[in-house]
Design an enzyme around this catalytic site. Structure first.
Site, PDB file in Angstrom:
ATOM      1  N   HIS A 349       0.789  -1.229   0.000  1.00 26.50           N
ATOM      2  CA  HIS A 349       0.000   0.000   0.000  1.00 26.50           C
ATOM      3  C   HIS A 349       0.828   1.290   0.000  1.00 26.50           C
ATOM      4  O   HIS A 349       0.300   2.373  -0.254  1.00 26.50           O
ATOM      5  CB  HIS A 349      -0.898  -0.018   1.244  1.00 26.50           C
ATOM      6  N   LYS A 427     -26.603   0.250  -6.415  1.00 26.80           N
ATOM      7  CA  LYS A 427     -26.572   1.716  -6.429  1.00 26.80           C
ATOM      8  C   LYS A 427     -27.665   2.314  -7.314  1.00 26.80           C
ATOM      9  O   LYS A 427     -28.042   3.477  -7.120  1.00 26.80           O
ATOM     10  CB  LYS A 427     -25.199   2.215  -6.859  1.00 26.80           C
ATOM     11  N   LYS A 431     -29.701   5.511  -5.911  1.00 26.13           N
ATOM     12  CA  LYS A 431     -29.750   6.778  -6.647  1.00 26.13           C
ATOM     13  C   LYS A 431     -31.194   7.223  -6.897  1.00 26.13           C
ATOM     14  O   LYS A 431     -31.493   8.424  -6.875  1.00 26.13           O
ATOM     15  CB  LYS A 431     -29.008   6.636  -7.978  1.00 26.13           C
ATOM     16  N   ASP A 438     -22.392   5.739  -1.874  1.00 28.09           N
ATOM     17  CA  ASP A 438     -21.307   5.546  -0.917  1.00 28.09           C
ATOM     18  C   ASP A 438     -21.742   5.931   0.497  1.00 28.09           C
ATOM     19  O   ASP A 438     -21.523   5.180   1.458  1.00 28.09           O
ATOM     20  CB  ASP A 438     -20.093   6.371  -1.322  1.00 28.09           C
ATOM     21  N   TYR A 460     -13.663   4.908   9.876  1.00 20.68           N
ATOM     22  CA  TYR A 460     -12.726   5.517   8.931  1.00 20.68           C
ATOM     23  C   TYR A 460     -13.135   5.160   7.513  1.00 20.68           C
ATOM     24  O   TYR A 460     -13.385   3.992   7.194  1.00 20.68           O
ATOM     25  CB  TYR A 460     -11.319   4.978   9.203  1.00 20.68           C
ATOM     26  N   SER A 462     -11.593   6.229   3.568  1.00 18.85           N
ATOM     27  CA  SER A 462     -10.563   7.002   2.879  1.00 18.85           C
ATOM     28  C   SER A 462     -11.166   7.867   1.790  1.00 18.85           C
ATOM     29  O   SER A 462     -12.037   7.437   1.042  1.00 18.85           O
ATOM     30  CB  SER A 462      -9.502   6.071   2.280  1.00 18.85           C
ATOM     31  N   GLN A 563     -14.276   2.273  -0.388  1.00 16.83           N
ATOM     32  CA  GLN A 563     -14.948   1.807  -1.586  1.00 16.83           C
ATOM     33  C   GLN A 563     -13.926   1.674  -2.704  1.00 16.83           C
ATOM     34  O   GLN A 563     -13.188   2.622  -2.993  1.00 16.83           O
ATOM     35  CB  GLN A 563     -16.049   2.787  -2.031  1.00 16.83           C
TER      36      GLN A 563
END
Length: 643
Positions: A349, A427, A431, A438, A460, A462, A563
């Site tokens: 990473h 999704k 929507k 997300d 958390y 990112s 995600q």
């Protein structure tokens, strides 16, 4: 947080990739002089990228206080108010001045500090703790020839993607009016982490022209470009892979397993392993490769556990008696292919985030799907694969091998994984409710945790900082006052459907608000990180603020999430960051959601299977509530949440 999709653009420029090979060959010759560097030699070719700023201290601390409130008791919050006030008007002001001075001198004051502290000084193994596994769609190899043929074409595809990077053909995407930094694409090929005591090193070899094939723990250097810099055809590469497999019939010394151990253990072993010229050359050859290719021994997944065993095989190789030694965990990209059809990347990473890795997977999968003869048009002027030879293993290294085998087997037993393929909706439905997918999934995770543990989790997620030159990530703090109100309402049988629907929408929209702030560098965590680093770098005492209840609780991320989106039946997985927490990486597709959920077996407080079950129930419950209270066509009500 989702990266803006640039897939359509990618496929259009991919069609001309072969025309670029001759041009790229010349570029490779010119750049050979800087084949190996201990420093990140890539400078941005995007002059419009923003300089990373230093936020006003008051703004960050006000936002910090809002984010910690749902995690504290009233008494703790009152105590935190005093500590934060004292910090703002005392040591915090001094550290802010130091940070502003540094920020004025550097294009990105955060990037190199974050790389060093968050990654290179991290002493736990990269295996399970920080290196994710990125799956490819499941394959069905009927024989060894198909296995080798597929692998060779993936290698060819990655080489072609590498050519696009060198030719600067990766599209520059914008977020609003701002360009996104593409420099991470140039930091994944040829990059390797080097174990050192206290702080690892990282080397960049952007012009590498070969891969290292690992088979039965044996290492081979395989050139994938000819002398003119043109990609070698997949059939020629396949023939070389077959020769390697025919030559090796027994397992070699499991040197690769050393890379799965703690960084200090591996650093100690590395010093002993590299103390001869032959071993030093062998190690440098592995480190300077574009990427490694692990041809794994065939394993039989347990019935009903195929997805879990796929991602775990990428994360840790399933143990010393399986494929954990058939790795080099320091390499940024490891392509792993198993005859059982399990395929994917293991990626280190340090130099890059997950979405560029997923984008490479998308590219290769699409090219192979669209063209059955993909990879056959390359050069046939190949160099035979060369075995990378080590000296006879010393007694000292042998002891480190035993230790590493024991430790990786312990990790394999400890990491639990459940892959939830929720097919109730995706999704597309979210929507239609006029909600962001997300943020919606983030609230479902909050609800599942609350149902299981009867308290909110510091969560958390990112968010990329790619509008900044060299930008990495900021933290989206998903737990909020609104998410807690949502969880309480959903858990209250007496709460009317209208109230529940309102709290869903309020929580989702507040998450979206914080996410937007994080994406433009206005989150809390990286600024606070910078202030703390100013104390460390200037030999000043670390302020009491960093041991306060609010700071400690809000940075103990019992939910570590991200995600990584792809339209394919693929996903990313990794281990939890907290002993008593979970990790969840998810891929929301149009009509389903794939989520890889992990937890540590040693923690009796967590249960990954119950969590996955409650998460599925949360998705269903949220849809039922929204079904009873469809979105209004009127202008949305003004949000109460403020950051």
């Amino acid at each position: 947080m989702k990266f803006r999709d640039n897939g359509r653009v990618l496929w259009s420029f991919a069609r001309i990739s072969l025309l670029q090979q001759t041009r790229n060959a010349f570029a490779k010759k010119v750049l050979t002089a800087r084949l190996s560097s201990s420093k990140d030699s890539s400078t941005s070719d995007q002059p419009n990228l923003l300089k990373y700023h230093v936020l006003p201290l008051e703004e960050t601390l006000n936002r910090f206080m809002i984010t910690v409130k749902p995690l504290l008791t009233p008494e703790e919050f009152k105590e935190q108010e005093k500590i934060t006030h004292d910090f703002q008007n005392g040591q915090g002001e001094e550290l802010q001045n130091l940070l502003e001075e540094v920020g004025g001198q550097e294009k990105n004051w955060l990037a190199h500090r974050w790389l060093k502290v968050a990654y290179l000084q991290f002493r736990s193994p990269v295996t399970c703790f920080s290196s994710p596994g990125m799956t490819f769609p499941k394959q069905n190899f009927e024989n060894a020839h198909q296995f080798v043929d597929y692998t060779s074409r993936v290698i060819f595809g990655l080489g072609e993607f590498n050519d696009l990077v060198h030719a600067k053909k990766i599209p520059i995407v914008k977020m609003g009016k701002n360009e996104l930094d593409n420099s991470q694409f140039g930091k994944v090929f040829g990059t390797c982490r080097i174990p050192k005591r206290f702080t690892d090193d990282i080397v960049y070899n952007p012009c590498s022209d070969y891969v290292v094939v690992i088979y039965l723990n044996h290492f081979y250097q395989l050139k994938i470009y000819d002398k003119e810099g043109k990609l070698i055809s997949a059939p020629c590469l396949a023939a070389q892979l077959e020769k390697i497999m025919a030559k090796e019939t027994e397992r070699g010394v499991p040197y690769g397993i050393l890379t799965t151990d703690s960084r200090d253990n591996w650093a100690e072993a590395y010093e002993h392993l590299s103390n001869t010229p032959r071993n030093t050359d062998a190690l440098k050859t592995i480190q300077n490769a574009m990427f490694t290719v692990s041809l794994d021994e065939c394993t039989s997944p347990k019935e009903g556990r195929g997805a879990e065993e796929l991602v775990l095989s990428l994360i840790h190789g399933k143990g010393s008696q399986c494929n954990s030694a058939n790795r080099w965990m320091d390499k940024t990209i490891q392509l792993v292919v198993n005859p059982n059809g399990n395929v994917g990347f293991t990626y280190e990473h340090s130099p890059a985030e997950g979405q560029p890795i997923a984008m490479m997977m998308d590219y290769v999968v699409k090219k192979m799907k669209d063209d059955p003869s993909y990879g056959e048009c390359g050069s046939e002027d190949f160099t035979p694969a060369r075995k990378i030879k080590f000296c006879e293993v010393s007694k000292c290294v042998e002891q480190w091998l035993i230790i590493a085998q024991k430790n990786v087997d312990k990790l394999v037993r400890d990491l639990q994984m459940k892959v939830l393929k929720f097919d109730g909706y995706g999704k597309d439905y979210i929507k239609k409710q006029r909600l962001g997918p997300d943020s919606y999934i983030q609230m479902a995770l909050q609800l599942a945790f609350f149902k299981l543990h009867s308290e909110p989790a510091a969560q958390y997620e990112s968010a990329h900082l790619r509008i900044f030159d060299g930008g990495r990530t900021e933290t989206i703090r998903s737990c909020s006052n609104e998410s807690l109100a949502f969880c309480l309402a959903m858990d209250d049988v007496s709460s009317p459907a209208e109230e529940k629907a309102h709290t869903i929408r309020e929580a989702v929209m507040c998450h979206q608000m914080y996410a937007k702030l994080a994406l433009v560098g206005k989150g809390v965590d990286r600024h606070l990180f910078g202030l703390r680093q100013m104390a460390v770098e200037n030999c000043l005492p670390v302020p009491e603020f960093f041991a306060s209840p609010g700071y400690v609780k809000s940075t103990h991320f019992r939910m570590s999430t991200s995600q990584v989106a792809t339209k394919y039946d693929a996903f990313m997985g990794y281990g939890p960051s907290a002993e008593d927490g979970y990790a969840c990486c998810y891929n929301p597709r149009e009509h389903d959601i794939i989520l890889a959920i992990s937890a540590w077996r040693r923690c009796l407080a967590t249960d990954h299977l119950k969590f996955a079950k409650l998460l599925a129930q949360s998705f269903v419950q949220m849809r039922e509530v929204l079904g009873d209270c469809p979105p209004s066509t009127d202008k949305p009500a003004k949000l109460k949440c403020k950051f």
